[in-house]
Design a protein around this motif. Structure first.
Motif, PDB file in Angstrom:
ATOM      1  N   GLY A  37       9.566  79.352  39.778  1.00 43.20           N
ATOM      2  CA  GLY A  37       9.089  78.574  38.639  1.00 43.20           C
ATOM      3  C   GLY A  37      10.131  77.632  38.081  1.00 43.20           C
ATOM      4  O   GLY A  37       9.844  76.882  37.138  1.00 43.20           O
ATOM      5  N   SER A  38      11.347  77.638  38.644  1.00 39.59           N
ATOM      6  CA  SER A  38      12.395  76.729  38.179  1.00 39.59           C
ATOM      7  C   SER A  38      12.051  75.296  38.568  1.00 39.59           C
ATOM      8  O   SER A  38      11.515  75.039  39.647  1.00 39.59           O
ATOM      9  N   VAL A  39      12.376  74.361  37.669  1.00 39.30           N
ATOM     10  CA  VAL A  39      12.091  72.952  37.914  1.00 39.30           C
ATOM     11  C   VAL A  39      13.130  72.389  38.874  1.00 39.30           C
ATOM     12  O   VAL A  39      14.337  72.488  38.641  1.00 39.30           O
ATOM     13  N   VAL A  40      12.638  71.794  39.959  1.00 36.95           N
ATOM     14  CA  VAL A  40      13.524  71.157  40.935  1.00 36.95           C
ATOM     15  C   VAL A  40      13.770  69.701  40.560  1.00 36.95           C
ATOM     16  O   VAL A  40      14.882  69.190  40.646  1.00 36.95           O
ATOM     17  N   GLY A  41      12.735  69.008  40.117  1.00 39.99           N
ATOM     18  CA  GLY A  41      12.833  67.611  39.741  1.00 39.99           C
ATOM     19  C   GLY A  41      11.463  67.090  39.342  1.00 39.99           C
ATOM     20  O   GLY A  41      10.461  67.810  39.396  1.00 39.99           O
ATOM     21  N   VAL A  42      11.428  65.834  38.946  1.00 42.42           N
ATOM     22  CA  VAL A  42      10.190  65.220  38.493  1.00 42.42           C
ATOM     23  C   VAL A  42       9.995  63.913  39.250  1.00 42.42           C
ATOM     24  O   VAL A  42      10.925  63.112  39.375  1.00 42.42           O
ATOM     25  N   ILE A  65       8.199  69.196  39.885  1.00 43.28           N
ATOM     26  CA  ILE A  65       8.193  70.047  41.073  1.00 43.28           C
ATOM     27  C   ILE A  65       8.964  71.319  40.738  1.00 43.28           C
ATOM     28  O   ILE A  65      10.123  71.256  40.285  1.00 43.28           O
ATOM     29  N   VAL A  66       8.330  72.480  40.973  1.00 37.36           N
ATOM     30  CA  VAL A  66       8.940  73.770  40.664  1.00 37.36           C
ATOM     31  C   VAL A  66       8.916  74.623  41.921  1.00 37.36           C
ATOM     32  O   VAL A  66       8.159  74.365  42.867  1.00 37.36           O
ATOM     33  N   THR A  67       9.782  75.645  41.928  1.00 43.62           N
ATOM     34  CA  THR A  67       9.854  76.563  43.063  1.00 43.62           C
ATOM     35  C   THR A  67       8.676  77.522  42.994  1.00 43.62           C
ATOM     36  O   THR A  67       8.309  78.033  41.927  1.00 43.62           O
ATOM     37  N   ARG A  98       1.602  57.999  48.988  1.00 42.36           N
ATOM     38  CA  ARG A  98       2.404  59.136  49.439  1.00 42.36           C
ATOM     39  C   ARG A  98       3.878  58.801  49.343  1.00 42.36           C
ATOM     40  O   ARG A  98       4.273  57.642  49.552  1.00 42.36           O
ATOM     41  N   ALA A  99       4.658  59.841  49.078  1.00 40.47           N
ATOM     42  CA  ALA A  99       6.110  59.686  49.025  1.00 40.47           C
ATOM     43  C   ALA A  99       6.747  60.898  49.688  1.00 40.47           C
ATOM     44  O   ALA A  99       6.372  62.046  49.392  1.00 40.47           O
ATOM     45  N   SER A 100       7.683  60.661  50.577  1.00 49.46           N
ATOM     46  CA  SER A 100       8.402  61.759  51.238  1.00 49.46           C
ATOM     47  C   SER A 100       9.554  62.193  50.347  1.00 49.46           C
ATOM     48  O   SER A 100      10.317  61.361  49.835  1.00 49.46           O
ATOM     49  N   LEU A 101       9.674  63.491  50.179  1.00 46.25           N
ATOM     50  CA  LEU A 101      10.693  64.055  49.296  1.00 46.25           C
ATOM     51  C   LEU A 101      11.527  65.057  50.078  1.00 46.25           C
ATOM     52  O   LEU A 101      10.978  65.949  50.732  1.00 46.25           O
ATOM     53  N   ARG A 102      12.832  64.910  50.001  1.00 46.95           N
ATOM     54  CA  ARG A 102      13.761  65.821  50.668  1.00 46.95           C
ATOM     55  C   ARG A 102      14.426  66.680  49.595  1.00 46.95           C
ATOM     56  O   ARG A 102      15.037  66.153  48.661  1.00 46.95           O
ATOM     57  N   ILE A 103      14.324  67.992  49.769  1.00 47.22           N
ATOM     58  CA  ILE A 103      14.896  68.935  48.795  1.00 47.22           C
ATOM     59  C   ILE A 103      16.015  69.701  49.499  1.00 47.22           C
ATOM     60  O   ILE A 103      15.774  70.366  50.517  1.00 47.22           O
ATOM     61  N   ARG A 104      17.183  69.600  48.935  1.00 50.66           N
ATOM     62  CA  ARG A 104      18.361  70.284  49.495  1.00 50.66           C
ATOM     63  C   ARG A 104      18.600  71.574  48.723  1.00 50.66           C
ATOM     64  O   ARG A 104      18.644  71.577  47.489  1.00 50.66           O
ATOM     65  N   ASP A 118       5.635  73.964  44.131  1.00 52.30           N
ATOM     66  CA  ASP A 118       4.412  73.559  43.445  1.00 52.30           C
ATOM     67  C   ASP A 118       4.740  72.330  42.613  1.00 52.30           C
ATOM     68  O   ASP A 118       5.910  71.994  42.378  1.00 52.30           O
ATOM     69  N   ILE A 119       3.699  71.658  42.148  1.00 53.90           N
ATOM     70  CA  ILE A 119       3.885  70.455  41.346  1.00 53.90           C
ATOM     71  C   ILE A 119       2.868  70.457  40.218  1.00 53.90           C
ATOM     72  O   ILE A 119       1.710  70.876  40.402  1.00 53.90           O
TER      73      ILE A 119
END
Length: 805
Positions: free
Chosen positions: A398-403, A439-441, A470-476, A431-432
Motif C-alpha cells: 500500500g506504500s505510494v511509489v509515485g504519481v 501508484i502503490v505497492t 498509454r505510458a510505459s513506466l519503469r519501477i526500480r 495498483d493505481i
C-alpha cells in the motif's frame, strides 16, 4: 504568223547560201565508197574545192503553235534538182510521217502537230533524194535536226513544298528563317524565260525574302509567341526577271514562332485556403497550388519553396514533376489547442532561366496559403513524460511509489481516469488510484527476486474510454540489507602432516545477494565456539577475502584426520548481518615436495599439487591398463569363435547363451549376505573324494570351502522333489544326447514348480553324483556362483543316492 516564220526560214536559207559561197560552212555528205568529200579524196589532197551536195540548214520550229494550217519548218534541196520533178524527196527518223511531213517534189517540211519544248527539245531526222523513176538515191542520205524553239509558256513552280520554318520569338531583324526555291521549265539558255525573282505576296509586315536566293528573313524584332505563335507567308516567284509579261507561281510558307523563357510564373490567386485535422500524421498532403507560365516546354518547369520561417518549420513544399504543382505537406505535428491557423508564404520560380530576358522582370512569384487546423477529440496526454520511479524493497503493501498525471488536451478538458494494463503486471504487484494516478505497492517486494518492473499505465477520458493513451513506466526496486553474507562455496582444505606454523591453507571469499550503493565490505573472524582453537588462525585481508593459516607444528591424522573451523562473516549493513560458515580441513600425507598423496583411508589427490613426473607416471599406468583390457577381450573373442558351432541358430529351449559370468566371490563383498542367511539354513557340505567338479578349483579341493555364502536347503519330510528331479533330468538328458550343441554359460531357468507344492520351491539343476561319468568340463566358462550351485546340488544328490541304496 506563218508568213513571218516562212520569211524567217527563207532568210536563214539565203544566209546559209551566202556562207556556203564564202566557204565558211562545210557540209560533208556521205557517199558509198571513196567519193567526193571523203578523207583521201584526190580533190581534197590537191587542195581543190569540195562540191557541195546539199543545200539545207538546221531547222527551227516554234513550240506551242496554235494555227490551223501546218507550220512550215524548212526546205531541203539537191543541187541536181532542175525543177522538172524527176527527184523525189523523203525523210525518216523521229516524227517523220506523223509530226513532220515533206513535199516529195519541192522538199518543203511542215509540222502537223503542236510541239512542246518542255517535253522534247529537238528531233533528229534523215533526208534522201531519189530518182523518181528508178527510186535510186541520187546522193547519200544525210542527217539533220529540227530544234523546238522555246517560248515563255511555263510558270515557275515550288516543287519542295509545303514549306514549314521556325524562328525564336524576340529574334532580331534580319534573322534567317528558311530558304525557298522555284523551278521554271523554260529554256534557261534562251532569253529570260527561266530567270526567276522572288517577292512576298502576303506577310510582308513581319518577313522579307531575298529576290534572287529566296531566303526568308524576319522584318521585325517583336515577334511574340504568346501573342501569335505561327504565321502564313505567301512567297511569289516570277520569270522573265520580273518584267512585264512574265509568268509567276506562289507557295505558302508556315513559320512557327518558337518559345523562349521570357515570361515569369504567376499565381492565379494571391491567397489559398486549406484545412486539415490536428491528428494528421507527418507527411499528410494538405493541398496543391500551381503557378501559371505563358511559356511552353521546359520553360514552364518550376520549383516551389516556403519563404516564411513559421511555414518552414511546420510545412514542406515539393514539386509534382508531372503537373508542375506545389504539394504542401505536414512536416511537424499540428495542435489545434496551440494554434488554429497557420499562414504560409509559397514562392514559385522557373527552373531554367534565360539570362537574355532577365531584364524583362523578376522570374518568380509568391502567394499566401492559409492552413486551418481542425479540432479532434484527442486522448489524454501524460505530463511530464517521466517513466522512472523508485521504491525500497522493504516498503509495506500500500506504500505510494509515485504519481502519474495525464490531462485532456482538448478545450473541453474532460476528467481523466487511470488504470494499469494487467498484461504487463499479471501478478498485481502494483495498483493505481483511478482518480489521482497514485501508484502503490500491491504485494511485498523483493529486489533479489526482481530488481525492475516494467508496467503500462492507461489514461482515458472518464466519459469516453475509447480515448485512451498509454505510458510505459519503469519501477526500480531499491536494495535493503536483508540478506546475510555467505561463504562463496563449501570450502574444503587440506593440510600436510608435517605442516609448519604460518603456512597458508585456504583463501576464502563470500557472496551477498544484496547490492548496497556504497559497495560490499565484509569482516571475517573465527566463530565464538572456535576461540579455543590452537591449530589454525584466520587473517582478514581487508579486500573482502580472508586467509586461513596453520598455527602449530605438524599434524597426526591417526589422532585426528578432519578439523572443522567455523568462520563468522559480517557485512557492513545497515543493519549489519552475519552468518557462520564451516571450513573443512583434512589432514593428508604428503611427499617431500609437499604434494598431497593420500588423505584418511582414501587417496586424496589435489591435481594442483601433483608434480609433472607423477602425472606422467599416472598416464602411463592408465595406458598400460587399457592395452591389457583390449588384449584380453581380443583373446576371449578368438577362443569363443573356435567353440561356436556353425549352426548357432539351432538353439535348445533349455539352454541360452549368457556372456556375463558374474562377479564371483566379489559379489559377497559388494552385498550384505546376512539378509540371505536369515532366510535359509546353512549346513556343512562335505566334498567328494577329491575328484572335483566344475568350479571346485582342482583335484582334492573341497567345494564346500567356497560355498560358505550359499544357502542350504533343509529337507523337510513333507517335501517331495521327485517331480522337479524327473522333469529336469529329462531336459538335461535330451541336451546330453545332442552332441552338436556347444557348451553354454548357464541353463535356462524353468518356471515349473510341480503340482500341489506346499511351499514355494526353486527349480533345480540336474543331479550329479560324485561318481557320475558326466564330464564337468562341459560347464567350463560358467560363473563362480553357478559352479558353486552345481557342486552343491551334486553333493546333495550323492548323499541322497547313498542313503537310498
Amino acid at each position: 504568223m506563218a508568213k513571218g516564220l516562212q520569211g524567217f526560214s527563207w532568210t536563214m536559207l539565203l544566209l546559209f547560201c551566202a556562207i556556203q559561197e564564202l566557204g565558211s560552212w562545210a557540209v560533208h555528205t556521205a557517199v558509198e565508197g571513196p567519193g567526193l568529200g571523203q578523207p583521201g579524196d584526190p580533190a581534197l589532197l590537191a587542195g581543190g574545192r569540195v562540191k557541195r551536195g546539199w543545200v539545207w540548214n538546221q531547222f527551227f520550229v516554234v513550240e506551242e503553235y496554235t494555227g490551223t494550217e501546218p507550220l512550215y519548218v524548212g526546205k531541203i534541196h539537191s543541187d541536181s534538182d532542175e525543177g522538172d520533178g524527176s527527184i523525189k524527196y523523203t525523210i525518216s527518223g523521229e516524227g517523220a510521217g506523223t509530226i513532220f511531213l515533206i513535199d516529195e517534189i519541192t522538199g518543203d517540211i511542215h509540222a502537223t502537230e503542236r510541239l512542246d519544248r518542255e517535253q522534247k527539245t529537238f528531233y533528229t531526222l534523215r533526208a534522201q533524194a531519189r530518182d523518181r523513176q528508178t527510186d535510186q538515191l541520187l546522193e547519200p542520205e544525210s542527217e539533220f535536226i529540227i530544234k523546238v524553239q522555246d517560248i515563255n509558256d511555263s510558270e515557275p513552280r515550288f516543287l519542295e513544298g509545303p514549306y514549314i520554318g521556325s524562328v525564336a520569338e524576340l529574334s532580331p531583324i534580319g534573322t534567317s528563317v528558311m530558304q525557298v526555291m522555284a523551278s521554271d521549265a523554260d529554256d534557261p539558255t534562251y532569253g529570260s524565260s527561266a530567270r526567276v525573282v522572288y517577292s512576298v505576296l502576303e506577310g510582308e509586315q513581319h518577313f522579307t525574302v531575298d529576290s534572287k536566293t529566296g531566303v526568308i528573313r524576319t522584318a521585325v524584332a517583336d515577334l511574340d509567341r504568346e501573342t501569335q505563335d505561327r504565321y502564313e507567308v505567301v512567297i511569289r516567284a516570277t520569270d522573265m526577271a520580273g518584267q512585264l509579261g512574265g509568268l509567276s507561281g506562289s507557295t505558302t510558307v508556315t513559320i512557327v514562332v518558337t518559345d523562349v523563357n521570357d515570361n515569369p510564373p504567376r499565381f492565379p490567386q494571391k491567397m489559398y485556403q486549406f484545412s486539415i485535422v490536428e491528428t494528421a500524421p507527418v507527411g499528410t498532403a494538405i493541398g496543391r497550388v500551381k503557378a501559371e507560365d505563358s511559356d511552353v516546354g521546359e520553360n514552364t518547369d518550376m520549383t516551389y519553396q516556403v519563404k516564411d520561417e513559421e511555414g518552414v518549420e511546420m510545412f514542406k513544399v515539393t514539386t509534382d514533376s508531372n503537373t508542375q504543382e506545389a504539394v504542401i505537406t505536414v512536416q511537424k505535428p499540428l495542435d489545434y489547442e496551440s494554434k488554429k491557423v497557420h499562414t504560409v508564404v509559397v514562392e514559385a520560380l522557373n527552373k531554367f532561366v534565360d539570362p537574355r530576358f532577365v531584364d524583362l522582370g523578376t522570374f518568380r512569384d509568391q502567394t499566401i496559403v492559409r492552413v486551418s487546423v481542425l479540432d479532434v477529440d484527442e486522448p489524454p496526454e501524460f505530463r511530464p513524460p517521466s517513466n522512472l520511479m523508485e521504491v525500497q524493497e522493504d516498503a509495506r503493501v500500500g506504500s505510494v511509489v509515485g504519481v502519474v498525471t495525464a490531462l485532456d488536451p482538448d478545450t473541453a478538458n474532460h476528467p481523466v481516469r487511470y488504470a494499469i494494463d494487467r498484461s504487463t503486471d499479471s501478478e498485481r504487484i502494483f495498483d493505481i488510484d483511478a482518480k489521482t494516478g497514485a501508484i502503490v505497492t500491491g504485494k511485498v517486494l523483493d529486489r533479489e527476486t526482481a530488481g525492475w518492473h516494467n508496467i503500462t499505465v492507461l489514461a482515458m477520458e472518464a466519459d469516453n474510454h475509447s480515448q485512451v493513451s498509454r505510458a510505459s513506466l519503469r519501477i526500480r526496486i531499491l536494495d535493503v540489507n536483508d540478506n546475510p553474507p555467505e561463504l562463496a562455496t563449501p570450502y574444503e582444505a587440506a593440510v600436510c602432516e608435517d605442516a609448519k606454523p604460518g603456512q597458508l591453507i585456504q583463501t576464502i571469499s563470500v557472496v551477498d545477494r544484496d547490492e548496497p550503493q556504497s559497495g560490499h565490505h565484509f569482516y571475517f573472524t573465527l566463530a565464538p565456539e572456535a576461540t579455543n582453537n590452537h591449530h589454525f588462525s584466520l587473517l582478514d585481508i581487508q579486500d573482502n577475502t580472508a586467509a586461513v593459516h596453520t598455527q602449530r607444528v605438524g599434524f597426526n591424522r591417526q589422532e585426528q584426520d578432519v578439523y572443522l573451523l567455523p568462520i563468522l562473516v559480517v557485512d557492513s549493513g545497515p543493519p549489519a548481518l552475519s552468518s557462520t560458515g564451516t571450513l573443512t580441513i583434512r589432514v593428508c600425507g604428503c611427499d617431500s615436495n609437499g604434494a598431497i598423496q593420500s588423505c584418511n583411508s582414501t587417496a586424496y589427490v589435489v591435481s594442483a599439487t601433483l608434480s609433472p613426473g607423477a602425472l606422467i607416471a599416472l598416464l602411463v599406468c592408465v595406458l598400460i591398463l587399457v592395452v591389457l583390457v583390449l588384449l584380453i577381450l581380443t583373446l576371449k573373442r578368438h577362443h569363443k569363435s573356435h567353440l561356436t558351432s556353425e549352426d548357432d541358430e539351432d538353439m535348445r529351449d533349455n539352454v541360452i547363451k549368457y556372456n556375463d559370468e558374474g562377479g564371483g566371490e566379489q559379489d559377497t563383498e559388494a552385498y550384505d549376505m546376512s539378509a540371505l542367511r536369515s532366510l535359509y539354513d546353512f549346513s556343512e557340505i562335505k566334498g567328494g573324494d577329491g575328484g572335483g567338479g566344475p568350479g571346485d578349483g582342482g583335484p582334492g579341493r573341497n567345494p564346500a570351502s567356497e560355498l560358505h555364502a550359499l544357502p542350504q536347503w533343509v529337507q523337510s519330510p513333507d517335501l517331495d522333489f521327485s517331480v522337479f528331479r524327473d522333469y529336469i533330468c529329462r531336459k538335461v538328458e535330451q541336451a546330453d544326447e545332442d552332441l552338436s550343441v556347444p557348451p553354454y554359460d548357464s541353463f535356462q531357468t524353468y518356471a515349473f514348480e510341480g503340482s500341489d507344492s506346499p511351499v514355494p520351491s526353486l527349480s533345480s539343476i540336474n543331479t550329479w553324483s560324485s561318481s557320475s561319468e558326466q564330464d564337468f568340463s562341459y560347464l567350463r566358462g560358467w560363473g563362480p556362483r553357478f559352479r558353486q550351485l552345481a557342486a552343491l546340488y551334486a553333493g546333495r544328490r550323492g548323499e541322497e543316492d547313498s542313503e537310498e541304496s
